[in-house]
Scaffold this active site. Structure first.
Site, short mmCIF file in Angstrom:
data_model
loop_
_atom_site.label_atom_id
_atom_site.label_comp_id
_atom_site.label_asym_id
_atom_site.label_seq_id
_atom_site.Cartn_x
_atom_site.Cartn_y
_atom_site.Cartn_z
N HIS A 167 -45.13 29.21 -15.97
CA HIS A 167 -46.13 28.89 -16.59
C HIS A 167 -46.78 27.85 -15.50
CE1 HIS A 167 -44.37 27.08 -18.98
NE2 HIS A 167 -45.10 26.23 -19.47
N LEU A 168 -47.65 27.98 -15.26
CA LEU A 168 -48.61 26.88 -14.17
C LEU A 168 -49.62 25.97 -14.99
CD1 LEU A 168 -49.53 26.37 -10.55
CD2 LEU A 168 -51.15 26.22 -12.40
N HIS A 169 -49.50 24.61 -14.80
CA HIS A 169 -50.22 23.61 -15.85
C HIS A 169 -50.72 23.29 -14.98
CE1 HIS A 169 -47.29 22.61 -18.74
NE2 HIS A 169 -46.46 23.35 -17.99
#
Length: 161
Positions: free
Chosen positions: A118-120
């Site tokens: 997951h990319l923040h």
């Protein structure tokens, strides 16, 4: 794996694309929670982080279960780039005016709270509090921005020839 403030990190590993019924993000991707999906396509979904580190804090998650950024291979660079693109789209959609004042990247295990890639996407970065700076800021030794992630993946691709 070596990590330092210049983001010298090895991102080699083996992907786990099978998914996991116990994985929170797999459940979100499969609409098995009440999480509001803000953007989605065939490959990615985007939703708000439940513990925001900035005024705008979104997660872009791959529909395919990939454990983390360390398990990525060079052939996944387009996926990482599309994740960043969706991160920018959600920020624009939510009226973030300064797209230069953002932090986008990945936590490097063992500092990843959910073992699903997951990319923040956080904005504005300049107003993040000290705790958020520690977790997501430029001096964080366990957060790697998108560009160094791609560089690491390119390096591994070239070194395997």
């Amino acid at each position: 794996m070596a990590i330092n403030k210049s983001h010298s990190v090895s991102l080699m590993g083996t992907p786990d694309d099978l998914g996991n019924e116990d994985c929170l993000f797999c459940r979100i991707v499969n609409n098995q929670t009440d999480t509001e999906i803000l953007l989605s396509d065939d490959e990615l979904v985007c939703f708000r982080d439940t513990k925001p580190g900035a005024t705008h804090h979104y997660l872009v998650v791959s529909r395919t279960h990939i454990n983390n950024c360390k398990t990525l291979q060079a052939d996944r660079i387009p996926l990482v780039e599309r994740m960043e693109e969706m991160g920018r789209r959600i920020l624009k959609k939510n009226k973030v005016s300064d797209l230069n004042d953002v932090r986008m990247g990945f936590h490097v295990p063992p500092f990843s709270s959910v073992p699903h890639l997951h990319l923040h996407a956080l904005a504005p970065a300049t107003t993040m509090n000290s705790r958020s700076q520690l977790r997501y800021g430029p001096q964080s030794c366990w957060f790697i921005p998108v560009s160094p992630t791609v560089t690491c993946l390119l390096s591994s691709k070239f070194s395997s020839k």
